[in-house]
Structures are given as structure tokens and as C-alpha cells.
Design an enzyme around this catalytic site. Structure first.
Site, short mmCIF file in Angstrom:
data_model
loop_
_atom_site.label_atom_id
_atom_site.label_comp_id
_atom_site.label_asym_id
_atom_site.label_seq_id
_atom_site.Cartn_x
_atom_site.Cartn_y
_atom_site.Cartn_z
N ASP A 147 15.77 -0.15 -1.69
CA ASP A 147 14.67 -0.30 -0.35
C ASP A 147 13.87 -1.40 -0.96
O ASP A 147 13.13 -1.40 -1.77
CB ASP A 147 14.03 0.87 -0.72
CG ASP A 147 12.77 1.12 0.32
OD1 ASP A 147 12.56 -0.08 1.14
OD2 ASP A 147 12.11 1.89 0.53
N GLN A 153 8.89 -3.09 0.21
CA GLN A 153 7.72 -3.60 -0.51
C GLN A 153 7.99 -5.01 -1.48
O GLN A 153 7.03 -5.60 -2.03
CB GLN A 153 7.23 -2.50 -1.64
CG GLN A 153 6.65 -1.32 -0.78
CD GLN A 153 5.31 -1.71 0.05
OE1 GLN A 153 4.53 -2.67 -0.55
NE2 GLN A 153 5.36 -0.87 1.18
N LYS A 213 6.30 -5.81 6.95
CA LYS A 213 5.76 -6.36 5.55
C LYS A 213 5.57 -7.57 5.23
O LYS A 213 5.10 -8.00 4.39
CB LYS A 213 6.58 -5.61 4.40
CG LYS A 213 6.76 -4.04 4.93
CD LYS A 213 5.56 -3.06 4.81
CE LYS A 213 6.21 -1.50 4.76
NZ LYS A 213 4.84 -0.66 4.67
N CYS A 248 3.04 8.37 1.38
CA CYS A 248 4.43 8.73 1.83
C CYS A 248 5.15 8.78 0.04
O CYS A 248 6.37 8.37 0.32
CB CYS A 248 5.17 7.88 2.84
SG CYS A 248 4.44 8.08 4.39
#
Length: 404
Positions: free
Chosen positions: A198, A201, A224, A362
Site C-alpha cells: 500500500d 502514504q 495524496k 482509520c
């Protein structure tokens, strides 16, 4: 020299007022702001090219198709995928993860094992729980320590011949920890497991090379990294994408349809059913161009300065504790004031024009690990300044005085 004041001129929203105060935007981990260069591309698309793609012979359709596929190639180049058809344009990271999880429903069986980490966003936990419920596979978790780092010795012990999939974020959205994904990928491959990273970020801060990483799947959201919401990327190795069945049925993802049988299109269209977010995809490409014009080495160096500066200033406040103290982290600081709920601090900061995120981000298992309801999260981008950090520090001091 990094000219942050010149860069700030590219972002119209940074000049607005909130509650009569100059906006200080420190919620970049939730979504980054959008430069005028990307806004202009969005306006230009709807002003001059708006048409459905891939199917039309008319000029607008062909022009829009060319722009969309050029954006796919920009994404391919940026992440160094081997082929452009390994880039699936999705609605974002969550869509990308669910696409892979759905595909593996037909590849896993009872007793197979999948591994996630304790640092994951809910989007990289819930789809795998659902996958395990459907298939009978077993979900295992890499634990974390008090510094917010994954315990690699325990990861090594979790890997077995039954491990089929490993899912880890590149950077924790809640703590800023940069995970050792090279090690994680290498060890997983030794037992024959596939790996999904993932990268939601990480993509604003660093420039991942998916071939060098040898990762099987890598997922990203455009919003992002200075792009629009509602668009993102799934990178997958060609062999894996060919193994997975389509996630959705509809137009574009077919080769031939009869009432007796449907055959599916080749990559990438096999996974891109329906009319996509055409403008979003094109703007995603423009956002990648913009960030590369700033330069990721410049971004990383400057954001590290901001992180060090903010860490020192905030820790000088008595009763303030930072969660996530890994030596290898990016420009995210999660903190609390002793005895004060993070929501109350966030509300006061908003009155001062300072946008931070409060809550569990989250990532509720992380908050449970620390036995806290949530944190105040300040996340910095390359268009933020030390003067804004000073404003945050003064705001936190004011909140502490009012709420103590």
C-alpha cells in the site's frame, strides 16, 4: 536552495482564510492540496476534450483517449513498471486493494495463510478479512513495538510454506513509520508468497521503483500526491494480472459478448469496466509531472527538515507525547496532550485556522495497541513552512491552557 515561498504560489487554497486566520494546512496525509498547474489541466479537459474514450471514431474521443493513455504512460514511467498494461487506473487505493482481494478469492483455499501488519489502514485490513471469510484462509498479523515499528523477527516466524499473500503499507498513515518493504518482499518471495504494498502514504514523499522492489502489486491514490480525488493506480506484474479474474463486468473489459459466453479484453482493460474517471486520469499524469518538476530528492530533504523542526518544538511542550518514534519515518507527527482528548485540541486549532486530523486515522488497531482513543496528527508537505509549524506549536500551547 528550496524556494518554498515560490512553490506556495502554485497552490491557490493556501492563500485563503479559515475562521479569519490564514490557513495552515497540516492534513496532507488525508489529502494533499492541488497546484494551479493541475487545476488548469482539469479545466482544459472539460473545456476542450470532454468525450468518452477508447470507443469513438470522432476527433474528441480520439484526443481524449490519447491524453488518457499518455497519462497511463506517465504513471508507468514514474513508478518504472515494465509495461504500460501493468498499470490499472482505478478510483484509488481502496479500489485497487479490493480488486486484488476479489481476484484471489478464486486462488486461495482453506488453510492458506495471508499476512498483514499491525500498522495497516483499515483499507488494507478489512478486504483481507473478507477474503479469509470467503475462502477459509487464515489471517496473521506482524506485530509492532512501542516505537511504531514492525517486529521483523516475528515476521520471519509467521512465514511458512502455507503463506500465499503478504500485505504491508510502505509508510504508516497514522505514525509516519517507513516500513522495511525490501526485506518484507524478499522474505515473502522465498516461501512463494505474493506481496501487495500500500503506497498511498509513500507516493507523496518518495519515488518507488516497482521493478527494483520486485513487488507483485503496488497501489496508490492520486489525491495524496497533488492530484484529484477519485483516481489511483494498481500496479501488478503482468503474470499476476493475467491470473486474476476481472473484478467488475461491463463495457470496455470485454473482447466479445454473446448470451452463451463472454470473453475478456487484454490488460489493462480487463480490469477497467465502464467509463473511467477520464479527467482524473489525465490530471493524475499532470500531478506526477508537477511533483517531478519539484523533485523528489528536494521534497524528501525539505520535509525531513520540517519533521525535525516540528518534533523538537512540540516535544518542548510539557505533557505532550509523540506516538511513532521510529528513526526511519516521514513527515507525520501523531501526538497527544496528557489528559486532554485529541478532538478537543483539534477543534481549538481549527478556530485558529490550523487544519490537523484527529481520531484513529482509520488505523484503530494502532490506537488499541497504545490504549488511546486517537491522536492529533500533523502531516507536512513540501509546501508547508517552519512559520506554520510555529503557529501549530503556539496553537497547541493555547489549547493546553484552555483545556487543562
Amino acid at each position: 536552495m528550496f524556494k518554498v515561498n515560490d512553490i506556495r504560489k502554485d497552490f491557490p487554497i493556501l492563500s485563503r482564510k479559515v475562521n479569519g486566520k490564514s490557513l495552515v494546512y497540516f492534513d496532507n496525509a488525508a489529502t494533499s492540496q492541488t497546484p494551479q498547474q493541475v487545476i488548469d489541466v482539469i479545466v482544459d479537459y472539460y473545456s476542450n476534450y470532454n468525450a468518452n474514450i477508447h470507443r469513438g471514431v470522432h476527433t474528441l474521443s480520439q484526443e481524449a483517449t490519447d491524453l488518457y493513455e499518455q497519462a497511463r504512460q506517465k504513471v508507468q514511467t514514474h513508478f518504472n513498471a515494465k509495461f504500460s498494461h501493468e498499470i490499472i487506473l482505478t478510483s484509488g487505493t481502496t479500489h485497487s486493494i479490493n480488486l486484488v482481494a476479489n481476484g484471489f478469492s478464486s486462488l486461495l483455499k482453506k488453510g492458506d495463510e495471508v499476512i498483514v501488519s499491525a500498522l495497516e489502514h483499515h483499507s488494507n485490513i478489512v478486504p483481507w478479512q473478507m477474503l479469509c471469510e470467503r475462502t477459509g484462509a487464515i489471517l496473521k498479523v506482524i506485530p509492532m513495538n512501542q516505537d511504531g515499528e514492525l517486529v521483523m523477527d516475528d515476521y520471519d516466524k509467521l512465514l511458512t510454506k502455507n503463506t500465499k499473500l503478504v500485505f504491508v503499507n510502505h509508510i504508516s498513515n497514522a505514525l509516519g513509520t517507513i516500513n522495511p518493504i525490501e526485506y518484507i518482499i524478499e522474505k515473502a518471495h522465498k516461501v512463494g508468497a505474493a506481496v501487495l504494498i500500500d503506497g498511498a502514504q509513500s507516493c507523496p514523499h518518495i519515488k518507488p521503483d516497482v521493478q527494483k522492489l520486485d513487488v507483485d502489486f503496488y497501489v496508490v491514490s492520486a489525491h495524496k500526491m497533488c492530484g484529484p480525488t477519485g483516481v489511483g493506480m494498481l500496479y501488478g506484474k503482468e503474470d499476476w494480472l493475467n491470473k486474476l479474474p476481472p473484478y467488475q463486468g461491463g463495457g470496455e473489459m470485454i473482447a466479445e459478448v454473446t448470451f452463451e459466453k463472454t470473453t475478456y479484453a487484454n490488460l489493462p482493460h480487463k480490469f477497467e469496466a465502464g467509463t473511467p474517471n477520464i479527467c482524473g486520469g489525465i490530471a493524475f499524469g499532470a500531478a506526477i509531472d508537477y511533483m517531478n518538476s519539484v523533485g523528489f530528492n528536494n521534497i524528501a530533504k525539505y520535509e525531513h527538515e520540517l519533521l525535525d523542526y516540528a518534533t523538537e518544538k512540540l516535544l518542548a511542550i510539557e505533557g505532550l507525547k509523540i506516538f511513532g518514534t521510529s528513526k526511519n519515518k516521514t513527515s507525520v507527527i501523531s501526538f497527544n496532550l496528557n489528559g486532554i482528548h485529541p478532538y478537543d485540541v483539534g477543534t481549538i486549532l481549527d478556530k485558529l485556522g490550523i487544519a490537523v486530523r484527529t481520531g484513529h486515522h482509520c488505523a484503530q488497531p494502532i490506537m488499541d495497541f497504545y490504549n488511546i482513543p486517537g491522536t492529533i496528527r500533523a502531516s507536512f508537505s513540501f509546501y508547508n513552512t517552519k512559520a506554520e509549524i510555529d503557529a501549530l506549536v503556539e496553537g497547541v500551547k493555547k489549547a493546553k491552557m484552555m483545556l487543562s
